[in-house]
Design an enzyme around this catalytic site. Structure first.
Site, PDB file in Angstrom:
ATOM      1  N   LYS A 132      36.962 -46.241  11.593  1.00 38.32           N
ATOM      2  CA  LYS A 132      36.037 -46.453  10.785  1.00 38.32           C
ATOM      3  C   LYS A 132      36.785 -46.583   9.194  1.00 38.32           C
ATOM      4  O   LYS A 132      35.664 -47.111   8.022  1.00 38.32           O
ATOM      5  CB  LYS A 132      34.755 -44.890  10.186  1.00 38.32           C
ATOM      6  CG  LYS A 132      36.395 -43.414  10.055  1.00 38.32           C
ATOM      7  CD  LYS A 132      34.400 -42.519  10.268  1.00 38.32           C
ATOM      8  CE  LYS A 132      35.316 -41.553   9.665  1.00 38.32           C
ATOM      9  NZ  LYS A 132      36.561 -40.912  10.843  1.00 38.32           N
ATOM     10  N   ARG A 138      52.053 -39.701  11.507  1.00 36.33           N
ATOM     11  CA  ARG A 138      51.044 -38.032  11.584  1.00 36.33           C
ATOM     12  C   ARG A 138      51.408 -37.009  12.021  1.00 36.33           C
ATOM     13  O   ARG A 138      51.020 -36.626  13.658  1.00 36.33           O
ATOM     14  CB  ARG A 138      50.007 -38.545  10.781  1.00 36.33           C
ATOM     15  CG  ARG A 138      49.653 -39.071   9.915  1.00 36.33           C
ATOM     16  CD  ARG A 138      47.835 -39.125   9.557  1.00 36.33           C
ATOM     17  NE  ARG A 138      47.114 -38.605   9.955  1.00 36.33           N
ATOM     18  CZ  ARG A 138      45.851 -39.248  10.115  1.00 36.33           C
ATOM     19  NH1 ARG A 138      45.580 -40.084   9.158  1.00 36.33           N
ATOM     20  NH2 ARG A 138      44.682 -38.299   9.962  1.00 36.33           N
ATOM     21  N   ARG A 175      49.464 -44.551  16.308  1.00 37.54           N
ATOM     22  CA  ARG A 175      49.304 -44.424  14.914  1.00 37.54           C
ATOM     23  C   ARG A 175      50.598 -44.499  14.681  1.00 37.54           C
ATOM     24  O   ARG A 175      51.282 -43.515  15.095  1.00 37.54           O
ATOM     25  CB  ARG A 175      48.242 -44.681  14.510  1.00 37.54           C
ATOM     26  CG  ARG A 175      48.052 -44.690  13.226  1.00 37.54           C
ATOM     27  CD  ARG A 175      47.031 -43.718  12.285  1.00 37.54           C
ATOM     28  NE  ARG A 175      46.461 -42.535  12.374  1.00 37.54           N
ATOM     29  CZ  ARG A 175      45.058 -42.256  11.776  1.00 37.54           C
ATOM     30  NH1 ARG A 175      44.261 -43.005  11.741  1.00 37.54           N
ATOM     31  NH2 ARG A 175      45.141 -41.206  12.307  1.00 37.54           N
ATOM     32  N   ARG A 234      41.145 -32.167  16.864  1.00 34.93           N
ATOM     33  CA  ARG A 234      40.724 -33.058  16.319  1.00 34.93           C
ATOM     34  C   ARG A 234      39.349 -33.191  16.459  1.00 34.93           C
ATOM     35  O   ARG A 234      38.009 -33.761  15.679  1.00 34.93           O
ATOM     36  CB  ARG A 234      41.449 -34.039  15.557  1.00 34.93           C
ATOM     37  CG  ARG A 234      42.452 -33.418  14.494  1.00 34.93           C
ATOM     38  CD  ARG A 234      43.173 -34.548  13.461  1.00 34.93           C
ATOM     39  NE  ARG A 234      42.539 -35.491  13.021  1.00 34.93           N
ATOM     40  CZ  ARG A 234      43.447 -36.661  13.062  1.00 34.93           C
ATOM     41  NH1 ARG A 234      44.229 -37.399  13.665  1.00 34.93           N
ATOM     42  NH2 ARG A 234      42.918 -37.635  12.417  1.00 34.93           N
ATOM     43  N   ARG A 294      31.542 -34.007   6.786  1.00 33.29           N
ATOM     44  CA  ARG A 294      31.973 -33.248   8.041  1.00 33.29           C
ATOM     45  C   ARG A 294      31.010 -32.221   8.845  1.00 33.29           C
ATOM     46  O   ARG A 294      30.749 -31.508   9.582  1.00 33.29           O
ATOM     47  CB  ARG A 294      33.472 -32.801   8.420  1.00 33.29           C
ATOM     48  CG  ARG A 294      34.515 -34.039   8.907  1.00 33.29           C
ATOM     49  CD  ARG A 294      35.450 -33.943   8.844  1.00 33.29           C
ATOM     50  NE  ARG A 294      36.232 -34.427   9.327  1.00 33.29           N
ATOM     51  CZ  ARG A 294      37.272 -35.904   8.642  1.00 33.29           C
ATOM     52  NH1 ARG A 294      37.134 -36.025   8.022  1.00 33.29           N
ATOM     53  NH2 ARG A 294      38.005 -36.202   9.636  1.00 33.29           N
TER      54      ARG A 294
HETATM   55  P1  AMP Z   1      40.752 -37.467   8.204  1.00 36.29           P
HETATM   56  O1  AMP Z   1      42.424 -38.354   7.776  1.00 36.29           O
HETATM   57  O2  AMP Z   1      39.620 -37.787   7.467  1.00 36.29           O
HETATM   58  O3  AMP Z   1      40.668 -37.891   9.625  1.00 36.29           O
HETATM   59  O4  AMP Z   1      41.043 -36.111   7.699  1.00 36.29           O
HETATM   60  C1  AMP Z   1      42.538 -35.669   8.170  1.00 36.29           C
HETATM   61  C2  AMP Z   1      41.986 -33.755   7.800  1.00 36.29           C
HETATM   62  O5  AMP Z   1      41.969 -33.933   6.444  1.00 36.29           O
HETATM   63  C3  AMP Z   1      40.487 -33.371   8.637  1.00 36.29           C
HETATM   64  O6  AMP Z   1      41.206 -32.835  10.127  1.00 36.29           O
HETATM   65  C4  AMP Z   1      40.577 -31.853   7.638  1.00 36.29           C
HETATM   66  O7  AMP Z   1      41.787 -31.175   8.059  1.00 36.29           O
HETATM   67  C5  AMP Z   1      41.594 -32.584   6.217  1.00 36.29           C
HETATM   68  N1  AMP Z   1      40.005 -32.951   6.323  1.00 36.29           N
HETATM   69  C6  AMP Z   1      39.622 -34.375   5.556  1.00 36.29           C
HETATM   70  N2  AMP Z   1      37.898 -34.490   5.020  1.00 36.29           N
HETATM   71  C7  AMP Z   1      37.417 -33.434   5.752  1.00 36.29           C
HETATM   72  C8  AMP Z   1      36.501 -32.749   4.908  1.00 36.29           C
HETATM   73  N3  AMP Z   1      35.281 -33.859   5.217  1.00 36.29           N
HETATM   74  N4  AMP Z   1      36.416 -31.651   5.612  1.00 36.29           N
HETATM   75  C9  AMP Z   1      37.173 -30.637   6.045  1.00 36.29           C
HETATM   76  N5  AMP Z   1      38.358 -31.168   6.288  1.00 36.29           N
HETATM   77  C10 AMP Z   1      38.574 -32.523   5.712  1.00 36.29           C
END
Ligand code: AMP
Length: 210
Positions: A19, A158, A125, A169, A91
């Site tokens: 996305k 990462r 990645r 995740r 989320r």
């Molecule tokens: P992402 O890059 O979107 O996969 O986000 C990486 C990490 O950031 C997630 O595993 C969460 O720990 C935190 N995170 C990002 N967006 C949110 C959200 N909307 N609510 C809670 N935690 C978030």
């Protein structure tokens, strides 16, 4: 939807569904700002800001940052913007309800992707710790062995892209985030994100503007 209309979009989908990549492509030329909460949090962690220190342990474990903190952040970021793509937010249902108090949303795109494809994509990645450019050792390799093409810095994985954290995740996503599909049923566009980037982009474009 016409190209010049106001567009307030949410991109939903498990980590690794592509996305973020699709948001970048769609935003190019459409004056859409991407608000990617994961990127904002990682930058805060890197810069050791107050927010960064508060969220570090959640992000590194792959668990969710508390809703209250996320809503405060998103409120600041949306400000008065008329068009944007939210990537990674909301989320949880609590976040979605809080978002309704901040702004109206036009469409919600769900990128559906199989867990095994996600694990494969994310564990290959790599990111540049200096300029944040993203590579993939299978589909989007750097020209020289794990070194950034742009700034020649050694690429890194990462912390949350290792296989065990990715699986965590995906699990968190399925448990907590899938109910959002029901919440946004009337605005939902479903995209098959197992396909190649280019095909997914064409499907997305058609679904929004076609
Ligand atoms: P992402 O890059 O979107 O996969 O986000 C990486 C990490 O950031 C997630 O595993 C969460 O720990 C935190 N995170 C990002 N967006 C949110 C959200 N909307 N609510 C809670 N935690 C978030």
């Amino acid at each position: 939807m016409a190209r010049n209309d106001r567009q307030r979009l949410i991109f939903l989908g498990p980590p690794g569904s592509g996305k973020g990549t699709q948001a970048e492509r769609l935003a190019r030329g459409f004056e859409l700002e991407i608000i990617a909460t994961g990127d904002i949090l990682r930058e805060a962690i890197r810069n050791r800001t107050i927010l960064g220190e508060k969220v570090r342990s959640y992000v590194e474990k792959g668990s969710l940052v508390p809703d209250e903190l996320m809503l405060e952040l998103i409120h600041q970021k949306i400000d008065n913007k008329s068009s944007f793509i939210l990537d990674g937010f909301p989320r949880t249902i609590e976040q979605a309800k809080g978002l309704e108090q901040i702004t109206a949303i036009d469409r919600v795109v769900y990128f559906k992707c199989a867990p095994e494809i996600i694990v494969k994509r994310l564990s290959s990645r790599r990111v540049c710790p200096k300029c944040a450019r993203v590579y993939n050792l299978i589909t989007n390799q750097p020209s020289h062995n794990e070194v950034c093409d742009v700034c020649k810095t050694k690429l890194e994985q990462r912390k949350d892209d290792t296989e065990s954290v990715v699986r965590e995740r995906v699990k968190v996503y399925e448990n907590v985030t899938s109910p959002l599909l029901e919440f946004y049923r009337s605005k939902l566009i479903l995209i098959d994100a197992n396909k190649d980037i280019e095909i997914v982009y064409q499907d997305l474009w058609k679904a929004i503007y076609g």
